[in-house]
Design an enzyme around this catalytic site. Structure first.
Site, PDB file in Angstrom:
ATOM      1  N   HIS B  12       0.790  -1.249   0.000  1.00 24.43           N
ATOM      2  CA  HIS B  12       0.000   0.000   0.000  1.00 24.43           C
ATOM      3  C   HIS B  12       0.825   1.305   0.000  1.00 24.43           C
ATOM      4  O   HIS B  12       0.481   2.251   0.683  1.00 24.43           O
ATOM      5  CB  HIS B  12      -0.983  -0.004   1.181  1.00 24.43           C
ATOM      6  CG  HIS B  12      -0.326   0.005   2.534  1.00 24.43           C
ATOM      7  ND1 HIS B  12      -0.798  -0.713   3.604  1.00 24.43           N
ATOM      8  CD2 HIS B  12       0.750   0.663   3.008  1.00 24.43           C
ATOM      9  CE1 HIS B  12      -0.039  -0.502   4.656  1.00 24.43           C
ATOM     10  NE2 HIS B  12       0.917   0.336   4.327  1.00 24.43           N
ATOM     11  N   HIS B  59      -1.451   5.207   9.455  1.00 21.45           N
ATOM     12  CA  HIS B  59      -0.132   5.864   9.480  1.00 21.45           C
ATOM     13  C   HIS B  59      -0.251   7.272  10.048  1.00 21.45           C
ATOM     14  O   HIS B  59       0.328   8.217   9.525  1.00 21.45           O
ATOM     15  CB  HIS B  59       0.454   5.960   8.077  1.00 21.45           C
ATOM     16  CG  HIS B  59       0.598   4.662   7.354  1.00 21.45           C
ATOM     17  ND1 HIS B  59      -0.479   3.935   6.907  1.00 21.45           N
ATOM     18  CD2 HIS B  59       1.699   3.958   6.993  1.00 21.45           C
ATOM     19  CE1 HIS B  59      -0.028   2.836   6.301  1.00 21.45           C
ATOM     20  NE2 HIS B  59       1.280   2.835   6.345  1.00 21.45           N
ATOM     21  N   HIS B 192      10.491  -3.501   3.565  1.00 22.15           N
ATOM     22  CA  HIS B 192      10.965  -2.134   3.353  1.00 22.15           C
ATOM     23  C   HIS B 192      11.286  -1.474   4.685  1.00 22.15           C
ATOM     24  O   HIS B 192      10.713  -1.818   5.711  1.00 22.15           O
ATOM     25  CB  HIS B 192       9.988  -1.286   2.529  1.00 22.15           C
ATOM     26  CG  HIS B 192       8.653  -0.962   3.133  1.00 22.15           C
ATOM     27  ND1 HIS B 192       7.724  -1.901   3.515  1.00 22.15           N
ATOM     28  CD2 HIS B 192       8.057   0.230   3.388  1.00 22.15           C
ATOM     29  CE1 HIS B 192       6.629  -1.312   3.962  1.00 22.15           C
ATOM     30  NE2 HIS B 192       6.805  -0.011   3.918  1.00 22.15           N
ATOM     31  N   GLU B 239       4.661  -4.585   8.569  1.00 19.62           N
ATOM     32  CA  GLU B 239       3.239  -4.475   8.200  1.00 19.62           C
ATOM     33  C   GLU B 239       2.681  -5.778   7.625  1.00 19.62           C
ATOM     34  O   GLU B 239       1.459  -5.928   7.511  1.00 19.62           O
ATOM     35  CB  GLU B 239       3.046  -3.382   7.136  1.00 19.62           C
ATOM     36  CG  GLU B 239       3.300  -1.974   7.633  1.00 19.62           C
ATOM     37  CD  GLU B 239       3.251  -0.937   6.501  1.00 19.62           C
ATOM     38  OE1 GLU B 239       3.097   0.235   6.806  1.00 19.62           O
ATOM     39  OE2 GLU B 239       3.368  -1.314   5.311  1.00 19.62           O
TER      40      GLU B 239
HETATM   41 FE   LIG Z   1       2.473   1.357   5.302  1.00 17.93          FE
END
Ligand SMILES: [Fe+2]
Lengths: 117, 278
Positions: B12, B59, B192, B239
């Site tokens: 996302h 977030h 990431h 995540e």
């Molecule tokens: Fe994210």
């Protein structure tokens, strides 16, 4: 604060309770940047805006210097710091290059290389 | 009773929003990512879900550090997107399904998952972009239920807890007195890391193994602690616990319909997997 032994992952900060306490004011300021009005108010008086949110000297300097590593050390959380980066139109490769001491092109090449092996 | 038709998990990254807004899907940079979706669109056309339960993480749009629920669920008529501060375009609201939301709340708390209930809830790119990617021509009839997991402030829920939470969500959906067809979506990851001297960290080997095990043996993930996952996949790669929860909801055996994996989209290894319940 009670001392606890924490696992160390090089080059990586776990945003845990200690960091969340330390960085609260800084992250709260960055959270305010969800509003365009607040982003403009920050740009009009950056130091005054930091003072309004109660940032300490270390946090204020990190923000004025736009130093991501210094913001992280001062308790900043990556997701919130990204909102400050957005004000300066920094993308994630700008931010990554700054933190790793690479040029943006070198950082992008490193990402591409990660897909090749 | 309601039926779970399958699940989809997908990355996302915020910049996907800009790529969609500027129609860059066939641009050389974006093509390997967007080309992963047509087979999933075809599958969705076939299984025709009425409702999407979306497991994601906020977030810093709806939740700040003043109040940070580990597990939260929306129970609203409608979910709005809003300015997230990083300059991606805001998208139109999504329809809710308060009946399913309250059925899930009742069932999950009965099953001892004491989640936070939200009758108002802003949804960020982690909820909106996967829906935009999966239904590029917006399915106005689709109803949604957001399930938000904390991946911002540690401690995060353990992989074991996420998988059990997902399994309880699946049981709850299947006990819902409705003829609705439900798809469960997990968003985020894969490897990431945005912050620190290790920024730009990506782990293709782990991601590929994770995607395979998610289908065949999701309990495999529970051998790792959250800290292990940070080390293996990066501070934001963690995540992927949203994928794990969504997979849990599908129950036992599933069949992979389609997978895609591409490095990089922004700083992220972008994954996509669609699974059908068997
Ligand atoms: Fe994210």
């Amino acid at each position: 604060m009670a001392s606890k032994s924490k696992r160390v992952i090089p080059g990586t900060t776990i945003f845990d309770g200690d960091m969340a306490r330390k960085g609260y004011a800084l992250n709260k300021m960055c959270y305010s940047f969800n509003s365009e009005e607040n982003r403009q108010a920050f740009l009009a008086d950056r130091e005054g805006y930091c003072a309004r949110f109660g940032l300490n000297a270390e946090q204020t300097k990190a923000v004025l210097d736009l130093s991501v590593l210094a913001m992280l050390a001062a308790g900043g959380n990556a997701y919130f710091i990204a909102k400050l980066g957005g004000i300066y139109k920094l993308d994630m490769q700008d931010v990554g290059a700054q933190q790793t001491g690479m040029t943006k092109a070198e950082f992008q090449a490193k990402l591409v290389a990660a897909g090749k092996n | 009773m309601a039926r779970i038709v399958g699940g989809i998990s997908v990355t996302h990254v915020p910049y996907i929003g800009r790529a969609i807004a500027n129609s860059l899907q066939q641009d050389a940079y974006w093509k390997p990512f967007f080309d992963g979706f047509p087979p999933v669109h075809a599958w969705l056309d076939k299984v025709k879900p009425d409702v999407a339960v979306v497991v994601y993480n906020d977030h810093g749009l709806n939740f700040f550090l003043d109040k940070m629920p580990t597990f939260a669920i929306g129970a609203a008529e409608e979910y709005r997107n809003a300015d997230e501060g990083w300059g991606i375009p805001t998208v139109a609201p999504f329809k809710g399904d308060p009946d399913l939301s309250w059925h899930l709340i009742d069932s999950l708390i009965e099953a001892e998952f004491d989640l936070t209930t939200c009758q108002e809830m802003l949804v960020d790119h982690a909820f909106t972009l996967p829906l935009e990617l999966l239904w590029p021509k917006r399915n106005a009839a689709l109803r949604t239920v957001p399930v938000c997991q904390n991946t911002v402030q540690f401690p995060l829920p353990t992989p074991k807890r996420c998988l059990a939470f997902g399994r309880a969500i699946g049981k709850a959906i299947e006990s819902w007195d409705s003829d609705a067809r439900v798809v469960v979506i997990g968003t985020g990851g894969l490897s990431h890391q945005l912050d620190g001297e290790r920024a730009g960290f990506i782990n293709k080997k782990f991601d590929l193994e994770f995607m395979e095990k998610l289908v065949t043996d999701p309990d495999w993930v529970t051998r790792y602690s959250i800290t292990d996952l940070v080390e293996l996949t990066g501070t934001q790669g963690v995540e992927l616990i949203n994928w794990l929860t969504a997979r849990g909801a599908l129950g036992g055996a599933v069949k992979a319909i389609h997978t895609n994996y591409h490095i990089p989209i922004s700083n992220t290894a972008a994954g996509l997997i669609a699974m059908e319940t068997v």
